[in-house]
Design a protein around this motif. Structure first.
Motif, PDB file in Angstrom:
ATOM      1  N   ARG A 191       0.836  -1.203   0.000  1.00 54.56           N
ATOM      2  CA  ARG A 191       0.000   0.000   0.000  1.00 54.56           C
ATOM      3  C   ARG A 191       0.877   1.261   0.000  1.00 54.56           C
ATOM      4  O   ARG A 191       0.662   2.180  -0.779  1.00 54.56           O
ATOM      5  N   LEU A 192       1.876   1.286   0.863  1.00 53.13           N
ATOM      6  CA  LEU A 192       2.719   2.479   0.973  1.00 53.13           C
ATOM      7  C   LEU A 192       3.679   2.618  -0.200  1.00 53.13           C
ATOM      8  O   LEU A 192       3.946   3.728  -0.666  1.00 53.13           O
ATOM      9  N   LEU A 193       4.182   1.514  -0.692  1.00 50.99           N
ATOM     10  CA  LEU A 193       5.082   1.582  -1.846  1.00 50.99           C
ATOM     11  C   LEU A 193       4.347   2.053  -3.096  1.00 50.99           C
ATOM     12  O   LEU A 193       4.875   2.846  -3.873  1.00 50.99           O
ATOM     13  N   THR A 194       3.139   1.596  -3.272  1.00 59.70           N
ATOM     14  CA  THR A 194       2.322   2.045  -4.399  1.00 59.70           C
ATOM     15  C   THR A 194       2.024   3.528  -4.270  1.00 59.70           C
ATOM     16  O   THR A 194       2.099   4.279  -5.244  1.00 59.70           O
TER      17      THR A 194
ATOM     18  N   LEU B 207       3.933   9.965  -5.791  1.00 59.57           N
ATOM     19  CA  LEU B 207       4.057  11.237  -5.064  1.00 59.57           C
ATOM     20  C   LEU B 207       5.274  12.023  -5.493  1.00 59.57           C
ATOM     21  O   LEU B 207       6.230  11.471  -6.050  1.00 59.57           O
ATOM     22  N   ASP B 208       5.258  13.328  -5.176  1.00 61.47           N
ATOM     23  CA  ASP B 208       6.460  14.136  -5.417  1.00 61.47           C
ATOM     24  C   ASP B 208       7.469  13.854  -4.299  1.00 61.47           C
ATOM     25  O   ASP B 208       7.169  13.152  -3.335  1.00 61.47           O
ATOM     26  N   ALA B 209       8.664  14.382  -4.440  1.00 65.91           N
ATOM     27  CA  ALA B 209       9.766  14.044  -3.538  1.00 65.91           C
ATOM     28  C   ALA B 209       9.462  14.338  -2.067  1.00 65.91           C
ATOM     29  O   ALA B 209       9.787  13.535  -1.196  1.00 65.91           O
ATOM     30  N   ASP B 210       8.845  15.478  -1.772  1.00 74.52           N
ATOM     31  CA  ASP B 210       8.569  15.834  -0.379  1.00 74.52           C
ATOM     32  C   ASP B 210       7.559  14.884   0.252  1.00 74.52           C
ATOM     33  O   ASP B 210       7.744  14.430   1.383  1.00 74.52           O
ATOM     34  N   GLU B 211       6.500  14.601  -0.477  1.00 78.03           N
ATOM     35  CA  GLU B 211       5.483  13.683   0.039  1.00 78.03           C
ATOM     36  C   GLU B 211       6.035  12.261   0.147  1.00 78.03           C
ATOM     37  O   GLU B 211       5.712  11.526   1.068  1.00 78.03           O
ATOM     38  N   ARG B 212       6.872  11.891  -0.805  1.00 81.31           N
ATOM     39  CA  ARG B 212       7.464  10.550  -0.810  1.00 81.31           C
ATOM     40  C   ARG B 212       8.340  10.345   0.424  1.00 81.31           C
ATOM     41  O   ARG B 212       8.416   9.251   0.969  1.00 81.31           O
TER      42      ARG B 212
ATOM     43  N   LEU C  58      11.465  -0.353  -2.503  1.00 79.76           N
ATOM     44  CA  LEU C  58      11.621   1.041  -2.077  1.00 79.76           C
ATOM     45  C   LEU C  58      12.791   1.688  -2.797  1.00 79.76           C
ATOM     46  O   LEU C  58      12.691   2.835  -3.243  1.00 79.76           O
ATOM     47  N   SER C  59      13.886   0.973  -2.930  1.00 77.82           N
ATOM     48  CA  SER C  59      15.039   1.509  -3.650  1.00 77.82           C
ATOM     49  C   SER C  59      14.660   1.876  -5.083  1.00 77.82           C
ATOM     50  O   SER C  59      15.071   2.921  -5.591  1.00 77.82           O
ATOM     51  N   THR C  60      13.870   1.037  -5.714  1.00 77.44           N
ATOM     52  CA  THR C  60      13.435   1.294  -7.076  1.00 77.44           C
ATOM     53  C   THR C  60      12.537   2.531  -7.124  1.00 77.44           C
ATOM     54  O   THR C  60      12.670   3.376  -8.019  1.00 77.44           O
ATOM     55  N   VAL C  61      11.644   2.657  -6.170  1.00 73.99           N
ATOM     56  CA  VAL C  61      10.725   3.805  -6.129  1.00 73.99           C
ATOM     57  C   VAL C  61      11.481   5.105  -5.900  1.00 73.99           C
ATOM     58  O   VAL C  61      11.179   6.129  -6.522  1.00 73.99           O
ATOM     59  N   LEU C  62      12.482   5.068  -5.049  1.00 71.29           N
ATOM     60  CA  LEU C  62      13.210   6.289  -4.702  1.00 71.29           C
ATOM     61  C   LEU C  62      14.186   6.730  -5.780  1.00 71.29           C
ATOM     62  O   LEU C  62      14.462   7.909  -5.925  1.00 71.29           O
TER      63      LEU C  62
END
Length: 66
Positions: free
Chosen positions: A20-23, A28-33, A61-65
């Motif tokens: 849920r959180l990764l999706t 999101l933008d960087a600040d919200e992420r 998470l690494s991929t998302v970031l």
């Protein structure tokens, strides 16, 4: 979504909470992420760093970031 993920963890639905959180973070933008990233790190500790669900979520998470 943060509260829903917390409830998932309380109910033992670890994979669902992290997914849920990764999706959410992916859209999101960087600040919200950053807020979501911090919550994920907290949940990783609650669930256990060596839990297979956490290890998989860390990779995602690494991929998302990045």
């Amino acid at each position: 979504q943060l509260d829903a993920a917390d409830l998932d963890v309380i109910n033992g639905a670890y994979a669902e909470a992290l997914d849920r959180l990764l999706t959410l973070a992916a859209g999101l933008d960087a600040d919200e992420r950053e807020v979501v990233r911090v919550r994920l790190l907290e949940l990783f500790e609650v669930i256990g760093r060596t839990d297979p669900v956490v290890l998989k979520a860390r990779r995602r998470l690494s991929t998302v970031l990045f």
